[in-house]
Scaffold this motif. Structure first.
Motif: not given
Length: 150
Positions: A123-130
């Motif tokens: 899925k397209e989008g912005t994923y956060r590496l936290i």
């Protein structure tokens, strides 16, 4: 004398133009062979992206010391369905347990070690590496990187 000055000026202009053309041609020739480096794994192309842990420290006028931990680079880009191996090298901080928001991906980066994370998003989008140790300002963060999937 005036005739010689004009000729010197013209010669300098021609010489400058020549060097500009040679420099541009040299740059073009050096860049012409550039390509994206892809490491093949069992016939599937996997792009490697390298990241490090970093730390900033400063002292306020009051004498209070502050610090913040970061992922560097702070944003990476990949295509939907692309296979990426994210290799994170621990430089600052003892360890950084992390998760990627809205996924089951998690791990820990330790100082002096590399942690490899295989990524592929449908899925397209912005994923956060936290980083779970430094999620916000109160915990010397936020130590968050953004994975932008187009």
């Amino acid at each position: 004398m005036h005739f010689l000055t004009i000729r010197k000026g013209t010669a300098l202009l021609i010489l400058a133009a020549f060097f500009a053309v040679v420099t541009a041609a040299g740059w073009w020739l050096l860049k012409a062979g550039d390509k994206v480096v892809i490491k093949e794994t069992a016939g599937n192309p996997v792009r490697e992206i390298h990241m490090v842990t970093g730390e900033f420290m400063a002292t306020l006028p009051s004498g209070k010391k502050i610090e913040a931990y970061r992922w560097d680079p702070g944003t990476i880009f990949m295509e939907k369905g692309e296979k990426v191996r994210l290799i994170i090298y621990g430089v600052n901080g003892k360890e950084h347990p992390f998760h990627i928001e809205n996924t089951t991906i998690k791990g820990t980066v330790k100082k002096g070690e590399e942690t490899a994370v295989d990524l592929s998003f449908d899925k397209e989008g912005t994923y956060r590496l936290i980083c779970e140790v430094h999620p916000d300002k109160e915990h010397n963060g936020p130590m968050i990187a953004y994975i932008v999937v187009d």
